[in-house]
Scaffold this active site. Structure first.
Site, PDB file in Angstrom:
ATOM      1  N   LYS A   1       0.877  -1.174   0.000  1.00  0.00           N
ATOM      2  CA  LYS A   1       0.000   0.000   0.000  1.00  0.00           C
ATOM      3  C   LYS A   1       0.909   1.217   0.000  1.00  0.00           C
ATOM      4  CE  LYS A   1      -3.519   2.328   2.851  1.00  0.00           C
ATOM      5  NZ  LYS A   1      -4.385   2.776   1.779  1.00  0.00           N
TER       6      LYS A   1
ATOM      7  N   THR B   1      -2.596   6.728  -0.024  1.00  0.00           N
ATOM      8  CA  THR B   1      -3.799   6.802   0.788  1.00  0.00           C
ATOM      9  C   THR B   1      -4.675   7.892   0.204  1.00  0.00           C
ATOM     10  OG1 THR B   1      -4.687   7.025   3.027  1.00  0.00           O
ATOM     11  CG2 THR B   1      -2.758   8.378   2.504  1.00  0.00           C
TER      12      THR B   1
ATOM     13  N   GLU C   1      -3.182   0.756  -3.661  1.00  0.00           N
ATOM     14  CA  GLU C   1      -3.862   0.532  -2.375  1.00  0.00           C
ATOM     15  C   GLU C   1      -3.912  -0.958  -2.033  1.00  0.00           C
ATOM     16  OE1 GLU C   1      -5.243   2.428  -0.052  1.00  0.00           O
ATOM     17  OE2 GLU C   1      -5.782   4.361  -0.929  1.00  0.00           O
TER      18      GLU C   1
END
Length: 104
Positions: free
Chosen positions: A20, A23, A73
């Site tokens: 990831k 954000t 993500e």
């Protein structure tokens, strides 16, 4: 300007493993600048688990999300849209914060 950032515990492993790397946040949580270093804690308990360096901050709309954003993500595009809708219901304008983990 933000001085720390939190993530749900369910995202901790993906962040630490480098899976990831972005954000998506609302406007209130978008006040960071490239190069800024932030401590990262869990949303639920505020337990620190790493530091990140902000690489990029870019405005994006919910409808403008692509499979590349989903990959960053570590989700499918459908999963990403569902998660965003749960966290930010009825919000179209988002901000993508791209980051790298500095310490684990």
């Amino acid at each position: 300007m933000l001085t720390e950032i939190t993530f749900f515990e369910r995202f901790e492993h993906d962040i630490l493993m480098g899976k990831k790397t972005i954000t998506l946040r609302n406007e209130a949580e978008s006040h960071v600048i490239p190069g800024q270093i932030l401590p990262v804690s869990t949303f639920e308990t505020h337990r620190w688990f790493c530091d990140i360096q902000v690489l990029e901050v870019t405005p994006i709309t919910l409808s403008g999300l692509t499979t590349l954003h989903a990959q960053q993500e570590n989700m499918t595009l459908a999963e990403l849209r569902l998660v965003i809708a749960e966290i930010y219901p009825d919000l179209e304008q988002l901000y993508m914060i791209r980051f790298k983990v500095l310490t684990k």
